[in-house]
Design a protein around this motif. Structure first.
Motif, PDB file in Angstrom:
ATOM      1  N   ALA A   1       0.804  -1.211   0.000  1.00 48.75           N
ATOM      2  CA  ALA A   1       0.000   0.000   0.000  1.00 48.75           C
ATOM      3  C   ALA A   1       0.847   1.277   0.000  1.00 48.75           C
ATOM      4  O   ALA A   1       1.972   1.308   0.491  1.00 48.75           O
ATOM      5  CB  ALA A   1      -0.926   0.004   1.216  1.00 48.75           C
ATOM      6  N   VAL A   2       0.249   2.342  -0.532  1.00 46.92           N
ATOM      7  CA  VAL A   2       0.889   3.656  -0.550  1.00 46.92           C
ATOM      8  C   VAL A   2       1.261   4.100   0.866  1.00 46.92           C
ATOM      9  O   VAL A   2       2.337   4.662   1.088  1.00 46.92           O
ATOM     10  CB  VAL A   2      -0.043   4.679  -1.229  1.00 46.92           C
ATOM     11  N   ASP A   3       0.389   3.851   1.841  1.00 45.53           N
ATOM     12  CA  ASP A   3       0.705   4.218   3.227  1.00 45.53           C
ATOM     13  C   ASP A   3       2.009   3.569   3.687  1.00 45.53           C
ATOM     14  O   ASP A   3       2.820   4.200   4.376  1.00 45.53           O
ATOM     15  CB  ASP A   3      -0.420   3.773   4.162  1.00 45.53           C
ATOM     16  N   TRP A   4       2.206   2.308   3.320  1.00 45.52           N
ATOM     17  CA  TRP A   4       3.430   1.600   3.721  1.00 45.52           C
ATOM     18  C   TRP A   4       4.649   2.174   3.006  1.00 45.52           C
ATOM     19  O   TRP A   4       5.714   2.311   3.609  1.00 45.52           O
ATOM     20  CB  TRP A   4       3.301   0.113   3.425  1.00 45.52           C
ATOM     21  N   MET A   5       4.476   2.501   1.727  1.00 44.18           N
ATOM     22  CA  MET A   5       5.606   3.073   0.982  1.00 44.18           C
ATOM     23  C   MET A   5       6.004   4.424   1.557  1.00 44.18           C
ATOM     24  O   MET A   5       7.194   4.724   1.690  1.00 44.18           O
ATOM     25  CB  MET A   5       5.249   3.203  -0.494  1.00 44.18           C
TER      26      MET A   5
ATOM     27  N   VAL B   1       9.118  11.976  -5.323  1.00 51.54           N
ATOM     28  CA  VAL B   1       8.158  10.879  -5.438  1.00 51.54           C
ATOM     29  C   VAL B   1       7.389  10.693  -4.135  1.00 51.54           C
ATOM     30  O   VAL B   1       6.194  10.369  -4.139  1.00 51.54           O
ATOM     31  CB  VAL B   1       8.870   9.577  -5.868  1.00 51.54           C
ATOM     32  N   ASP B   2       8.048  10.917  -3.007  1.00 51.23           N
ATOM     33  CA  ASP B   2       7.349  10.855  -1.730  1.00 51.23           C
ATOM     34  C   ASP B   2       6.184  11.837  -1.705  1.00 51.23           C
ATOM     35  O   ASP B   2       5.082  11.506  -1.238  1.00 51.23           O
ATOM     36  CB  ASP B   2       8.323  11.159  -0.591  1.00 51.23           C
ATOM     37  N   GLN B   3       6.382  13.032  -2.231  1.00 56.50           N
ATOM     38  CA  GLN B   3       5.299  14.011  -2.288  1.00 56.50           C
ATOM     39  C   GLN B   3       4.221  13.603  -3.283  1.00 56.50           C
ATOM     40  O   GLN B   3       3.033  13.876  -3.077  1.00 56.50           O
ATOM     41  CB  GLN B   3       5.861  15.393  -2.633  1.00 56.50           C
ATOM     42  N   PHE B   4       4.628  12.921  -4.359  1.00 58.57           N
ATOM     43  CA  PHE B   4       3.623  12.413  -5.306  1.00 58.57           C
ATOM     44  C   PHE B   4       2.739  11.370  -4.630  1.00 58.57           C
ATOM     45  O   PHE B   4       1.529  11.312  -4.858  1.00 58.57           O
ATOM     46  CB  PHE B   4       4.306  11.815  -6.537  1.00 58.57           C
ATOM     47  N   TYR B   5       3.352  10.524  -3.790  1.00 56.56           N
ATOM     48  CA  TYR B   5       2.551   9.542  -3.048  1.00 56.56           C
ATOM     49  C   TYR B   5       1.619  10.251  -2.054  1.00 56.56           C
ATOM     50  O   TYR B   5       0.510   9.775  -1.789  1.00 56.56           O
ATOM     51  CB  TYR B   5       3.447   8.547  -2.318  1.00 56.56           C
ATOM     52  N   ALA B   6       2.055  11.390  -1.510  1.00 56.19           N
ATOM     53  CA  ALA B   6       1.168  12.160  -0.642  1.00 56.19           C
ATOM     54  C   ALA B   6      -0.052  12.643  -1.433  1.00 56.19           C
ATOM     55  O   ALA B   6      -1.181  12.658  -0.913  1.00 56.19           O
ATOM     56  CB  ALA B   6       1.913  13.347  -0.039  1.00 56.19           C
ATOM     57  N   ASP B   7       0.151  13.010  -2.701  1.00 57.22           N
ATOM     58  CA  ASP B   7      -0.971  13.392  -3.559  1.00 57.22           C
ATOM     59  C   ASP B   7      -1.939  12.225  -3.736  1.00 57.22           C
ATOM     60  O   ASP B   7      -3.158  12.402  -3.700  1.00 57.22           O
ATOM     61  CB  ASP B   7      -0.468  13.834  -4.936  1.00 57.22           C
TER      62      ASP B   7
END
Length: 288
Positions: free
Chosen positions: A234-238, A262-268
């Protein structure tokens, strides 16, 4: 065959413990939710225990796969922690993706208690855990690692000692840095192919045979194109993993501009409601 305990029966730990049982190890399990431990025993045999300490009592190896640094401290330290129940000379093997700092902290605590500690984060996700096809990256003493490697290979296709305590966690950080960049590049490539009115399936088929090919392209390219994001990690885990490694980078001076982006993209993606989507969902923020 060894007497072992397994602490944490989530989407990773449950199958990993199951493979240990299938290989003939005597397995005692602990899970914060008692019903999940009881269900595991019904499915696989063995026994369950009400606390990490009781699960660890008399075991040669104690495995764990929990959520984060604090969860790991919770199952190892204190009067009900596994370290309090382990016999002298036993080995604790931690498969949690956690910080190198906590790995070193627990290695010192284990040494003080007369036991051994191996940090051993895994790569391969839920599918790898279910298929006994994980890759395990370990930190610790060579003699200790040699004792536990046969048991680890019950649920792994590859395992390697990378160096002293913390080295397994640092290697997992390298793994996640590489994945983050590859998935973002693949998301942009598929997005571009769509906008160019290309046959995305045909594009992926041909470019996967050349220098652009990767595990992510082979296993997630077509599902990304189909906007299917239900494949386990999951995105939360990443984001948890990326937070750990970015903190380590601030300590060691490594420059990780792409990973931070990319971390900020996952926040999106989280903001879009994709907290439980898998990591290939980076394409969703481009397609919205």
């Amino acid at each position: 065959m060894a007497k072992v305990a397994f602490l944490g029966l989530g989407v990773m730990g449950g199958p990993m413990a199951g493979h240990l049982a299938k290989k003939g190890h005597a397995v005692t399990v602990y899970n914060r939710t008692t019903a999940k431990a009881e269900a595991w025993v019904t499915a696989h045999g063995g026994a369950s225990a009400p606390t990490p300490r009781e699960a660890a009592r008399g075991q040669e190896i104690v495995f764990a796969c929990v959520g984060n640094d604090d969860d790991l401290r919770g199952v190892t330290l204190g009067p009900d922690g596994a370290f309090a129940g382990m016999e002298k000379g036993a080995v604790f093997v931690d498969h949690t993706t956690a910080s190198a700092e906590v790995a070193r902290e627990l290695a010192e605590a284990a040494q003080a208690a007369g036991i051994h500690f191996i940090d051993a984060p895994v790569s391969g996700g839920q599918a790898g855990a279910e298929k006994a096809a994980l890759t395990v990256m370990c930190g610790g003493e060579p003699k200790t690692y040699a004792r536990v490697e046969p048991a680890i290979l019950s649920f792994a296709k590859a395992s390697r000692l990378m160096g002293p305590s913390g080295s397994g966690q640092l290697t997992k950080m390298v793994n996640q840095i590489a994945i983050a960049g590859v998935v973002q590049g693949l998301a942009e490539a598929i997005h571009f192919a769509k906008r160019a009115d290309l046959d995305v399936e045909a594009v992926l088929d041909v470019i996967s045979k050349g220098a652009a090919g990767s595990w992510q392209m082979e296993n997630r390219g077509r599902t990304m194109n189909a906007e299917k994001f239900d494949f386990g990690f999951a995105v939360d885990w990443m984001r948890k993993d990326l937070g750990i490694l970015l903190a380590e980078a601030r300590r060691n001076g490594a420059r990780l501009p792409v990973t931070a982006l990319v971390d900020q993209f996952y926040a999106d993606v989280q903001g879009m409601g994709g907290r439980r989507w898998d990591t290939s969902s980076l394409i969703a923020r481009l397609e919205k």
